[in-house]
Design a protein around this motif. Structure first.
Motif, PDB file in Angstrom:
ATOM      1  N   GLY A  73      -4.732 -20.075  12.380  1.00  0.00           N
ATOM      2  CA  GLY A  73      -3.723 -19.940  13.432  1.00  0.00           C
ATOM      3  C   GLY A  73      -4.311 -19.386  14.718  1.00  0.00           C
ATOM      4  O   GLY A  73      -3.977 -19.845  15.818  1.00  0.00           O
ATOM      5  N   PHE A  74      -5.198 -18.404  14.594  1.00  0.00           N
ATOM      6  CA  PHE A  74      -5.830 -17.812  15.766  1.00  0.00           C
ATOM      7  C   PHE A  74      -6.724 -18.822  16.482  1.00  0.00           C
ATOM      8  O   PHE A  74      -6.726 -18.897  17.710  1.00  0.00           O
ATOM      9  CB  PHE A  74      -6.628 -16.572  15.356  1.00  0.00           C
ATOM     10  CG  PHE A  74      -7.252 -15.845  16.507  1.00  0.00           C
ATOM     11  CD1 PHE A  74      -6.462 -15.217  17.462  1.00  0.00           C
ATOM     12  CD2 PHE A  74      -8.626 -15.783  16.647  1.00  0.00           C
ATOM     13  CE1 PHE A  74      -7.030 -14.547  18.534  1.00  0.00           C
ATOM     14  CE2 PHE A  74      -9.206 -15.123  17.706  1.00  0.00           C
ATOM     15  CZ  PHE A  74      -8.410 -14.501  18.650  1.00  0.00           C
ATOM     16  N   SER A  75      -7.470 -19.615  15.719  1.00  0.00           N
ATOM     17  CA  SER A  75      -8.326 -20.618  16.350  1.00  0.00           C
ATOM     18  C   SER A  75      -7.477 -21.678  17.042  1.00  0.00           C
ATOM     19  O   SER A  75      -7.828 -22.146  18.126  1.00  0.00           O
ATOM     20  CB  SER A  75      -9.262 -21.262  15.332  1.00  0.00           C
ATOM     21  OG  SER A  75      -8.532 -22.052  14.417  1.00  0.00           O
ATOM     22  N   TRP A  76      -6.354 -22.060  16.447  1.00  0.00           N
ATOM     23  CA  TRP A  76      -5.450 -23.016  17.098  1.00  0.00           C
ATOM     24  C   TRP A  76      -4.899 -22.426  18.392  1.00  0.00           C
ATOM     25  O   TRP A  76      -4.818 -23.104  19.412  1.00  0.00           O
ATOM     26  CB  TRP A  76      -4.307 -23.379  16.148  1.00  0.00           C
ATOM     27  CG  TRP A  76      -3.326 -24.322  16.750  1.00  0.00           C
ATOM     28  CD1 TRP A  76      -3.427 -25.671  16.877  1.00  0.00           C
ATOM     29  CD2 TRP A  76      -2.072 -23.971  17.359  1.00  0.00           C
ATOM     30  NE1 TRP A  76      -2.319 -26.181  17.508  1.00  0.00           N
ATOM     31  CE2 TRP A  76      -1.470 -25.151  17.815  1.00  0.00           C
ATOM     32  CE3 TRP A  76      -1.408 -22.759  17.544  1.00  0.00           C
ATOM     33  CZ2 TRP A  76      -0.245 -25.160  18.449  1.00  0.00           C
ATOM     34  CZ3 TRP A  76      -0.176 -22.784  18.175  1.00  0.00           C
ATOM     35  CH2 TRP A  76       0.378 -23.979  18.624  1.00  0.00           C
ATOM     36  N   LEU A  77      -4.528 -21.144  18.355  1.00  0.00           N
ATOM     37  CA  LEU A  77      -4.014 -20.472  19.546  1.00  0.00           C
ATOM     38  C   LEU A  77      -5.070 -20.439  20.651  1.00  0.00           C
ATOM     39  O   LEU A  77      -4.764 -20.700  21.819  1.00  0.00           O
ATOM     40  CB  LEU A  77      -3.561 -19.049  19.186  1.00  0.00           C
ATOM     41  CG  LEU A  77      -2.961 -18.222  20.309  1.00  0.00           C
ATOM     42  CD1 LEU A  77      -1.603 -18.796  20.707  1.00  0.00           C
ATOM     43  CD2 LEU A  77      -2.819 -16.779  19.877  1.00  0.00           C
ATOM     44  N   LEU A  78      -6.313 -20.130  20.299  1.00  0.00           N
ATOM     45  CA  LEU A  78      -7.394 -20.126  21.293  1.00  0.00           C
ATOM     46  C   LEU A  78      -7.597 -21.514  21.883  1.00  0.00           C
ATOM     47  O   LEU A  78      -7.774 -21.667  23.097  1.00  0.00           O
ATOM     48  CB  LEU A  78      -8.700 -19.630  20.662  1.00  0.00           C
ATOM     49  CG  LEU A  78      -8.781 -18.146  20.355  1.00  0.00           C
ATOM     50  CD1 LEU A  78     -10.085 -17.849  19.621  1.00  0.00           C
ATOM     51  CD2 LEU A  78      -8.676 -17.334  21.622  1.00  0.00           C
ATOM     52  N   PHE A  79      -7.577 -22.524  21.034  1.00  0.00           N
ATOM     53  CA  PHE A  79      -7.759 -23.887  21.508  1.00  0.00           C
ATOM     54  C   PHE A  79      -6.659 -24.281  22.482  1.00  0.00           C
ATOM     55  O   PHE A  79      -6.923 -24.830  23.552  1.00  0.00           O
ATOM     56  CB  PHE A  79      -7.781 -24.843  20.306  1.00  0.00           C
ATOM     57  CG  PHE A  79      -7.932 -26.276  20.686  1.00  0.00           C
ATOM     58  CD1 PHE A  79      -9.129 -26.759  21.179  1.00  0.00           C
ATOM     59  CD2 PHE A  79      -6.878 -27.151  20.549  1.00  0.00           C
ATOM     60  CE1 PHE A  79      -9.275 -28.077  21.524  1.00  0.00           C
ATOM     61  CE2 PHE A  79      -7.005 -28.479  20.899  1.00  0.00           C
ATOM     62  CZ  PHE A  79      -8.207 -28.942  21.392  1.00  0.00           C
ATOM     63  N   MET A  80      -5.421 -23.998  22.154  1.00  0.00           N
ATOM     64  CA  MET A  80      -4.300 -24.364  23.018  1.00  0.00           C
ATOM     65  C   MET A  80      -4.328 -23.554  24.323  1.00  0.00           C
ATOM     66  O   MET A  80      -3.969 -24.063  25.378  1.00  0.00           O
ATOM     67  CB  MET A  80      -2.968 -24.169  22.290  1.00  0.00           C
ATOM     68  CG  MET A  80      -2.818 -25.094  21.097  1.00  0.00           C
ATOM     69  SD  MET A  80      -3.184 -26.814  21.458  1.00  0.00           S
ATOM     70  CE  MET A  80      -1.683 -27.313  22.210  1.00  0.00           C
ATOM     71  N   THR A  81      -4.753 -22.298  24.248  1.00  0.00           N
ATOM     72  CA  THR A  81      -4.849 -21.482  25.456  1.00  0.00           C
ATOM     73  C   THR A  81      -5.898 -22.046  26.405  1.00  0.00           C
ATOM     74  O   THR A  81      -5.667 -22.135  27.613  1.00  0.00           O
ATOM     75  CB  THR A  81      -5.191 -20.026  25.098  1.00  0.00           C
ATOM     76  OG1 THR A  81      -4.193 -19.533  24.199  1.00  0.00           O
ATOM     77  CG2 THR A  81      -5.245 -19.146  26.328  1.00  0.00           C
TER      78      THR A  81
END
Length: 153
Positions: A69-77
């Motif tokens: 989830g954190f990696s997805w959040l970083l990618f979207m940011t």
């Protein structure tokens, strides 16, 4: 242990419903219900239920889900920041697209030869009659002006 008991109860209930359906002479439906009701017991016997239970209560598995989830959040940011702050990049892409579209127009064409137009093509204006018997260089420039105006240049 609880998961196995629940799966067995669901299978038994499904087989009971299949038996009632077969008693009503709906054999095709009864066979389908029996097939679906045997799936939970099969999952228990193959160990899938135990594996899922181990993963559901494993702190390591939940840390892994959190990291995903954190990696997805970083990618979207980073995508959002690239779109907002990268306005120069977008402008550069638009300028390149406009230059490519200008190159795609033939000298005597009234519409681009490549790409779809956002607005419907305007009807070409009829050529003006020559008032003097001189050169027709004025008509040539009016055609060029019309093409440039059409493309907003």
């Amino acid at each position: 242990m609880i998961a196995e008991t629940i799966c067995s109860a669901v299978s038994a209930a499904g087989l009971g419903i299949a038996a009632i359906t077969a008693y009503r002479k709906r054999f095709l439906t009864a066979t389908r219900i029996a097939a679906y009701s045997l799936v939970p017991v099969a999952l228990v016997m193959t160990g899938v239920v135990q594996w899922l239970a181990d993963k559901a209560f494993s702190p390591t598995a939940w840390v892994g889900v959190g990291l995903l989830g954190f990696s997805w959040l970083l990618f979207m940011t980073t995508r959002m920041v690239e779109r907002r702050a990268g306005a120069g990049t977008r402008k550069e892409r638009k300028a390149a697209a406009r230059a490519a579209q200008r190159e795609a127009v033939a000298p005597a064409a009234s519409a681009p030869s490549l790409g779809a137009s956002t607005a419907p093509a305007a009807q070409p204006r009829p050529a003006k009659a020559k008032k003097s018997g001189g050169t027709d260089s004025g008509d040539d420039f009016s055609d060029v002006e019309a093409i440039l105006k059409k493309h907003g240049i």
